[in-house]
Design a protein around this motif. Structure first.
Motif, PDB file in Angstrom:
ATOM      1  N   LYS A 174      42.194  35.147  28.578  1.00 58.74           N
ATOM      2  CA  LYS A 174      42.113  36.313  27.699  1.00 58.74           C
ATOM      3  C   LYS A 174      40.665  36.763  27.523  1.00 58.74           C
ATOM      4  CE  LYS A 174      46.165  34.806  25.047  1.00 58.74           C
ATOM      5  NZ  LYS A 174      46.628  34.344  23.715  1.00 58.74           N
ATOM      6  N   ALA A 175      39.752  35.797  27.403  1.00 56.78           N
ATOM      7  CA  ALA A 175      38.341  36.129  27.237  1.00 56.78           C
ATOM      8  C   ALA A 175      37.784  36.819  28.484  1.00 56.78           C
ATOM      9  CB  ALA A 175      37.541  34.869  26.926  1.00 56.78           C
ATOM     10  N   LEU A 176      38.201  36.372  29.664  1.00 56.37           N
ATOM     11  CA  LEU A 176      37.788  37.035  30.901  1.00 56.37           C
ATOM     12  C   LEU A 176      38.268  38.484  30.920  1.00 56.37           C
ATOM     13  CD1 LEU A 176      38.533  34.336  33.631  1.00 56.37           C
ATOM     14  CD2 LEU A 176      36.278  35.154  32.948  1.00 56.37           C
ATOM     15  N   LEU A 177      39.492  38.703  30.485  1.00 56.60           N
ATOM     16  CA  LEU A 177      40.050  40.051  30.462  1.00 56.60           C
ATOM     17  C   LEU A 177      39.223  40.957  29.559  1.00 56.60           C
ATOM     18  CD1 LEU A 177      42.240  42.114  31.138  1.00 56.60           C
ATOM     19  CD2 LEU A 177      43.635  41.117  29.308  1.00 56.60           C
ATOM     20  N   ASN A 178      38.871  40.475  28.371  1.00 56.86           N
ATOM     21  CA  ASN A 178      38.063  41.266  27.454  1.00 56.86           C
ATOM     22  C   ASN A 178      36.673  41.538  28.016  1.00 56.86           C
ATOM     23  OD1 ASN A 178      40.069  41.457  25.447  1.00 56.86           O
ATOM     24  ND2 ASN A 178      39.522  39.467  24.604  1.00 56.86           N
ATOM     25  N   LYS A 179      36.133  40.581  28.753  1.00 57.12           N
ATOM     26  CA  LYS A 179      34.783  40.710  29.296  1.00 57.12           C
ATOM     27  C   LYS A 179      34.718  41.720  30.443  1.00 57.12           C
ATOM     28  CE  LYS A 179      31.051  37.850  31.291  1.00 57.12           C
ATOM     29  NZ  LYS A 179      30.010  38.239  30.324  1.00 57.12           N
ATOM     30  N   TYR A 180      35.751  41.749  31.287  1.00 61.83           N
ATOM     31  CA  TYR A 180      35.681  42.549  32.510  1.00 61.83           C
ATOM     32  C   TYR A 180      36.686  43.694  32.552  1.00 61.83           C
ATOM     33  CZ  TYR A 180      32.799  38.682  34.108  1.00 61.83           C
ATOM     34  OH  TYR A 180      31.808  37.743  34.226  1.00 61.83           O
ATOM     35  N   PHE A 181      37.301  44.002  31.426  1.00 65.21           N
ATOM     36  CA  PHE A 181      38.272  45.109  31.397  1.00 65.21           C
ATOM     37  C   PHE A 181      37.643  46.417  31.848  1.00 65.21           C
ATOM     38  CE2 PHE A 181      39.676  48.766  28.788  1.00 65.21           C
ATOM     39  CZ  PHE A 181      40.912  48.969  29.369  1.00 65.21           C
ATOM     40  N   ASP A 182      36.423  46.709  31.352  1.00 65.99           N
ATOM     41  CA  ASP A 182      35.806  47.984  31.695  1.00 65.99           C
ATOM     42  C   ASP A 182      35.315  48.039  33.130  1.00 65.99           C
ATOM     43  OD1 ASP A 182      33.727  46.213  31.445  1.00 65.99           O
ATOM     44  OD2 ASP A 182      32.518  47.447  30.107  1.00 65.99           O
ATOM     45  N   GLN A 183      35.427  46.924  33.862  1.00 64.68           N
ATOM     46  CA  GLN A 183      35.098  46.913  35.287  1.00 64.68           C
ATOM     47  C   GLN A 183      36.347  46.900  36.169  1.00 64.68           C
ATOM     48  OE1 GLN A 183      31.774  44.255  36.392  1.00 64.68           O
ATOM     49  NE2 GLN A 183      31.419  43.917  34.197  1.00 64.68           N
ATOM     50  N   GLY A 184      37.496  47.169  35.542  1.00 65.03           N
ATOM     51  CA  GLY A 184      38.734  47.322  36.300  1.00 65.03           C
ATOM     52  C   GLY A 184      39.642  46.112  36.322  1.00 65.03           C
ATOM     53  N   LEU A 185      39.326  45.064  35.555  1.00 64.99           N
ATOM     54  CA  LEU A 185      40.179  43.876  35.561  1.00 64.99           C
ATOM     55  C   LEU A 185      41.403  44.091  34.684  1.00 64.99           C
ATOM     56  CD1 LEU A 185      40.345  40.926  36.609  1.00 64.99           C
ATOM     57  CD2 LEU A 185      39.363  40.215  34.419  1.00 64.99           C
ATOM     58  N   ARG A 186      42.572  43.716  35.194  1.00 67.94           N
ATOM     59  CA  ARG A 186      43.818  43.781  34.445  1.00 67.94           C
ATOM     60  C   ARG A 186      44.572  42.470  34.637  1.00 67.94           C
ATOM     61  NH1 ARG A 186      41.070  47.424  33.345  1.00 67.94           N
ATOM     62  NH2 ARG A 186      41.559  49.655  33.179  1.00 67.94           N
ATOM     63  N   VAL A 187      45.393  42.092  33.664  1.00 67.50           N
ATOM     64  CA  VAL A 187      46.156  40.849  33.729  1.00 67.50           C
ATOM     65  C   VAL A 187      47.640  41.165  33.577  1.00 67.50           C
ATOM     66  CG1 VAL A 187      46.712  38.702  32.520  1.00 67.50           C
ATOM     67  CG2 VAL A 187      44.325  39.313  32.933  1.00 67.50           C
ATOM     68  N   ILE A 188      48.443  40.601  34.471  1.00 61.71           N
ATOM     69  CA  ILE A 188      49.903  40.715  34.390  1.00 61.71           C
ATOM     70  C   ILE A 188      50.460  39.310  34.191  1.00 61.71           C
ATOM     71  CG2 ILE A 188      52.016  41.411  35.562  1.00 61.71           C
ATOM     72  CD1 ILE A 188      50.310  43.358  37.212  1.00 61.71           C
ATOM     73  N   GLU A 189      51.111  39.085  33.063  1.00 56.97           N
ATOM     74  CA  GLU A 189      51.666  37.760  32.777  1.00 56.97           C
ATOM     75  C   GLU A 189      53.024  37.613  33.450  1.00 56.97           C
ATOM     76  OE1 GLU A 189      52.141  34.651  29.056  1.00 56.97           O
ATOM     77  OE2 GLU A 189      52.067  36.812  28.640  1.00 56.97           O
ATOM     78  N   ILE A 190      53.166  36.527  34.207  1.00 59.91           N
ATOM     79  CA  ILE A 190      54.388  36.261  34.961  1.00 59.91           C
ATOM     80  C   ILE A 190      55.032  34.986  34.427  1.00 59.91           C
ATOM     81  CG2 ILE A 190      55.385  35.879  37.249  1.00 59.91           C
ATOM     82  CD1 ILE A 190      54.046  38.558  37.003  1.00 59.91           C
ATOM     83  N   TYR A 191      56.336  35.032  34.219  1.00 54.78           N
ATOM     84  CA  TYR A 191      57.068  33.862  33.784  1.00 54.78           C
ATOM     85  C   TYR A 191      57.740  33.185  34.980  1.00 54.78           C
ATOM     86  CZ  TYR A 191      56.389  36.005  29.223  1.00 54.78           C
ATOM     87  OH  TYR A 191      55.814  36.572  28.109  1.00 54.78           O
ATOM     88  N   LYS A 192      58.074  31.918  34.806  1.00 59.30           N
ATOM     89  CA  LYS A 192      58.621  31.141  35.912  1.00 59.30           C
ATOM     90  C   LYS A 192      59.891  31.758  36.486  1.00 59.30           C
ATOM     91  CE  LYS A 192      59.966  26.934  34.978  1.00 59.30           C
ATOM     92  NZ  LYS A 192      59.876  25.490  34.666  1.00 59.30           N
TER      93      LYS A 192
END
Length: 377
Positions: free
Chosen positions: A198-216
């Motif tokens: 989550k911290a990585l996402l907040n740090k690099y969001f403005d550089q185009g980073l996005r996170v998609i959470e996947i369940y098993k």
């Protein structure tokens, strides 16, 4: 091209969309600053994923006809700014939609095409432009934005400096189009593995980073997910939290094929970051190491290799082990300082008693203890 907008070319009037509807829409979409009619129109165009806007996002408008149609529709779009009643709301212009609406309204009409296309190039279009994290609805084949990610940053995670630096280096290589690895964060519960993502996402969001959470249970959909995002101009981390498999579960084979080894190569704008309490992810039993026949399988050592092969496909494996007492006390100290709680020997003594009753030393136990104290104030 902008279907929702072009309708208004013919039928916009005060009866179609009045002040009540505009104000409700503005507050619902957090665009309630400035001229809300302009904000309403701008919000529609920034969320319209079509051939023109997606080409702008990819910085790849090769077709002259597409460019012509885009200019034509944007001319209509700008003319709509003059239609209807203006409703202005005071406040600071800190929302990108409100800012862009104001820029468009204040700029000459012949500059609108360059302004809007430049915005799409820099910030993208649709839900990926305005949200950090997502879940996937397999039935509808669409992404659902996660609205509340939290404001955690890497400095909030006490300790694990080498692990955090490795994550930063790998993620920065990824968003700079350099070779990067899939990452497995493993170790004790409550040590900050998920919080680091989550911290990585907040740090690099403005550089185009996005996170998609996947369940098993969605591993069968991973190829569908990657095909939907492979052409988008973002850097996607497929985040799998608390990844583990029991002996009789075989979904890990879908994940193995996607990470590395399938016919279809993984897109360069996608990485997989997973957390697990197990270093090898899949539960092993002693009979796995017995080379004699067992339940019809003659070569059990092959079973071991099969199970270990998933973890080996993560190029980087980072260990988040439980903190020692000194680090645990340091976490307590930092959380207490941020919360305005007095720091003394009694604080640490009670913290030690708390962790014994609540699953051992961890950042999670420390946070629960501080929350308990705050609840008593």
């Amino acid at each position: 091209m902008f279907e929702d907008l072009l309708i208004y070319r013919y039928n916009v009037n005060e009866n179609d969309i009045g002040p009540r509807e505009l104000i409700n829409y503005a507050f619902k979409n957090n665009i309630a600053v400035g001229n809300i009619w302009h904000n309403y129109l701008t919000n529609l165009i920034l969320n319209d994923e079509n051939a023109f806007t997606l080409a702008c996002e990819r910085q790849n408008i090769k077709s002259e006809s597409l460019s012509f149609l885009g200019r034509h529709d944007l001319e209509i779009f700008r003319n709509l700014f003059e239609i209807g009643v203006n409703y202005d709301l005071d406040g600071e212009f800190n929302n990108p939609v409100c800012l862009l609406a104001k820029i468009i309204a204040d700029s000459p009409k012949d500059e609108i095409f360059n302004i809007v296309t430049e915005y799409f190039k820099n910030y993208g279009v649709g839900i990926f432009a305005n949200n950090k994290a997502f879940r996937f609805d397999g039935l509808k084949s669409e992404f659902i934005p996660v609205k509340h990610v939290g404001n955690i940053n890497l400095n909030d995670i006490i300790g694990y400096e080498l692990q955090k630096q490795e994550l930063i280096s790998n993620t920065e290589a990824f968003i700079n189009n350099k070779p990067a690895n899939n990452v497995l964060l493993y170790g004790d519960g409550g040590t900050g593995k998920s919080s680091s993502i989550k911290a990585l996402l907040n740090k690099y969001f403005d550089q185009g980073l996005r996170v998609i959470e996947i369940y098993k249970y969605q591993f069968r959909d991973i190829l569908k997910i990657t095909n939907l995002i492979r052409e988008r101009n973002y850097y996607f981390i497929l985040f799998i939290d608390d990844l583990s498999f029991e002996e009789n579960e075989s979904e890990y084979k879908y994940l193995k094929a996607v990470i590395e080894g399938g016919i279809e190569t993984r897109p360069e704008n996608i990485l997989i970051y997973a957390t697990s309490n197990r270093r090898h992810i899949i539960r092993e039993i002693w009979s796995d190491r017995d080379d004699m026949e067992h339940n019809g399988d003659i070569h059990r050592s092959d079973t071991v290799e099969e199970k270990l092969s998933l973890a080996s496909r993560f190029g980087i494996a980072l260990n988040y082990s439980a903190p020692d007492r000194n680090m645990y006390h340091e976490i307590i100290k930092n959380l207490a300082l941020k919360s305005g709680i007095k720091i003394n020997s009694e604080l640490f003594k009670n913290a030690d008693a708390w962790e014994i009753r609540h699953g051992g030393k961890s950042g999670r136990a420390a946070k629960q203890y501080i929350d308990y104290l705050l609840g008593k104030l």
